[in-house]
Write an enzyme that holds these catalytic residues in place. Structure first.
Site, PDB file in Angstrom:
ATOM      1  N   HIS A 122       0.825  -1.203   0.000  1.00  0.00           N
ATOM      2  CA  HIS A 122       0.000   0.000   0.000  1.00  0.00           C
ATOM      3  C   HIS A 122       0.865   1.262   0.000  1.00  0.00           C
ATOM      4  O   HIS A 122       0.595   2.207  -0.738  1.00  0.00           O
ATOM      5  CB  HIS A 122      -0.959   0.013   1.187  1.00  0.00           C
ATOM      6  CG  HIS A 122      -2.027   1.041   1.045  1.00  0.00           C
ATOM      7  ND1 HIS A 122      -3.027   0.951   0.099  1.00  0.00           N
ATOM      8  CD2 HIS A 122      -2.253   2.198   1.705  1.00  0.00           C
ATOM      9  CE1 HIS A 122      -3.819   2.008   0.179  1.00  0.00           C
ATOM     10  NE2 HIS A 122      -3.371   2.790   1.145  1.00  0.00           N
TER      11      HIS A 122
ATOM     12  N   ASP B 169      -8.237  -0.622  -0.762  1.00  0.00           N
ATOM     13  CA  ASP B 169      -8.193   0.736  -1.296  1.00  0.00           C
ATOM     14  C   ASP B 169      -7.225   0.834  -2.478  1.00  0.00           C
ATOM     15  O   ASP B 169      -7.496   1.486  -3.483  1.00  0.00           O
ATOM     16  CB  ASP B 169      -7.735   1.737  -0.226  1.00  0.00           C
ATOM     17  CG  ASP B 169      -8.303   1.496   1.150  1.00  0.00           C
ATOM     18  OD1 ASP B 169      -8.462   0.320   1.544  1.00  0.00           O
ATOM     19  OD2 ASP B 169      -8.566   2.476   1.861  1.00  0.00           O
TER      20      ASP B 169
ATOM     21  N   ARG C 145     -16.372   1.026   2.740  1.00  0.00           N
ATOM     22  CA  ARG C 145     -15.711   1.806   1.686  1.00  0.00           C
ATOM     23  C   ARG C 145     -14.575   1.026   1.042  1.00  0.00           C
ATOM     24  O   ARG C 145     -14.353   1.149  -0.160  1.00  0.00           O
ATOM     25  CB  ARG C 145     -15.214   3.155   2.203  1.00  0.00           C
ATOM     26  CG  ARG C 145     -14.633   3.988   1.047  1.00  0.00           C
ATOM     27  CD  ARG C 145     -14.582   5.466   1.331  1.00  0.00           C
ATOM     28  NE  ARG C 145     -13.542   5.844   2.250  1.00  0.00           N
ATOM     29  CZ  ARG C 145     -13.712   6.660   3.287  1.00  0.00           C
ATOM     30  NH1 ARG C 145     -14.900   7.143   3.576  1.00  0.00           N
ATOM     31  NH2 ARG C 145     -12.693   6.985   4.063  1.00  0.00           N
TER      32      ARG C 145
END
Length: 401
Positions: free
Chosen positions: A155, A166, A236
């Site tokens: 990440h 994400d 999310r």
């Protein structure tokens, strides 16, 4: 908050709500003299965000998300004001020699790739070399970006051995778009492989949901010592992943060998969305599968992302039409629960999680208590941009009924 009521028929029939237009406004309507939600939301974002995205921009993933929504609006409406917003961002963030202002390649932050996708249409529309040079810089980052053993990007450099959902959105659609635009298929293949490998590790077949993150080294405090997985399903993060799936599919030929695998993934996780949709409001909770727990709340960014994914998935033929019911109910909830008309005529999107991550500073331990403790805010770009994209997809469906 103004609660906009939607007239529901067998599933959902066309609804109309909004403010009366002045004579100077363009004739874009869902009914007599009523603007579409997509237009109202996008124009509100232009008013809210122009100063820091266009006039004094920073190279971050929020900017790319908002600009992607504006490019979608440009294609949907044909109105150049949306492209001009994105062009303004590009002109002010990319110097004439192709340098990306405020960008640091050596941080190896996967978030920094998301805005790159908007440089491709800017280059194609303007022909300006600086955008091509800037794209090359981002590709250089990805070519040297540290990876886990299955090929997934870390990440960030400061988050070693970690794959977060994400990041699949931050890099995947850019890689796929770049590969198609410049006939470099290896980049598209990289995007597809990362989506598939992340699904293999992070997917829970019992709940049809994906965990937020995975630490291959099992060293992080939030990681299960056997699986390396984080403990919870954050809406999310799942939304980021699902948007990446349907957006990457845009760039795959019909005969691509892994196309059906991505479609299978979309169908599997769509089941989880249907199962954990709040039955009363049609929206989704911050912690997706624990709506009954005290402190959990209905959250707008995940809801918008899910609705966008579901509508687009059905429109493109990736999902069966049975998921339209989930999409319709989700959009009804998005409007009723989270859209608020302000006195100045703009529309706000409320109740978005400001930020959530794993590890690093603070109490980011991946627990239920952590996810519900993060600040909640109105008009976060991570909520407003998906609301625009979900509205476009809803309106496309209603127009084609």
């Amino acid at each position: 908050m103004i609660n906009y009521k939607i007239i529901v028929g067998a599933v959902l029939v066309l609804f109309s709500c909004g403010r009366q237009k002045t004579n100077s406004e363009e004739e874009v309507s869902t009914g007599p003299n009523l603007e579409k939600w997509s237009v109202r939301l996008a124009d509100s974002d232009i008013a809210r965000f122009k100063d820091w995205i266009v006039e004094d921009p920073y190279w971050g993933y929020h900017e790319g998300l908002v600009c992607k929504a504006m490019l979608d609006m440009w294609k949907y409406t044909g109105d150049d004001k949306y492209f001009d917003f994105v062009k303004g961002f590009g002109e002010n963030i990319i110097e004439e020699n192709g340098t990306i202002k405020t960008y640091n390649l050596k941080s190896y932050n996967i978030d920094n790739i998301n805005s790159g996708k908007v440089l491709i249409p800017l280059y194609e529309e303007t022909g300006e070399k600086k955008y091509r040079v800037a794209l090359g810089t981002l590709v250089k980052q990805l070519e040297n970006h540290p990876r886990v053993s299955d090929g997934g990007f870390w990440h960030k450099l400061k988050y070693p051995h970690q794959v977060w959902l994400d990041g699949l959105y931050m890099a995947g659609p850019f890689l796929a778009a770049y590969g198609k635009a410049f006939e470099e298929s290896s980049y598209t293949e990289d995007a597809v492989n990362q989506l598939i490998e992340a699904y293999r590790v992070l997917y829970d077949p019992e709940k049809h949901l994906l965990y937020h993150g995975w630490d291959e080294s099992r060293e992080q405090a939030w990681a299960d010592k056997e699986t390396g997985l984080s403990a919870n399903f954050w809406s999310r993060s799942i939304g980021w992943y699902l948007m990446a799936v349907v957006d990457v599919l845009d760039f795959l030929p019909a005969d691509h060998p892994e196309r059906e695998k991505l479609i299978q993934i979309a169908n599997e996780v769509a089941i989880g969305l249907r199962d954990f949709q709040d039955s009363e409001t049609g929206t989704w909770y911050q912690v997706t599968d624990q709506g009954e727990r005290e402190g959990n709340y209905l959250e707008s960014s995940g809801t918008g992302m899910f609705v966008y994914f579901l509508y687009k998935g059905v429109r493109e033929g990736y999902l069966p039409e049975e998921f339209l019911h989930t999409a319709h109910k989700g959009y009804e909830g998005l409007v009723n629960e989270f859209f608020r008309e302000e006195e100045d005529g703009t529309v706000s999107v409320t109740d978005g999680c400001a930020v959530a991550g794993l590890g690093g500073d603070g109490n980011r331990d991946g627990s239920f208590e952590y996810y519900i403790s993060e600040p909640i805010k109105d008009n976060d770009p991570k909520a407003t941009a998906p609301a625009i994209m979900a509205s476009i997809e809803h309106e496309r469906f209603m127009n084609n009924k």
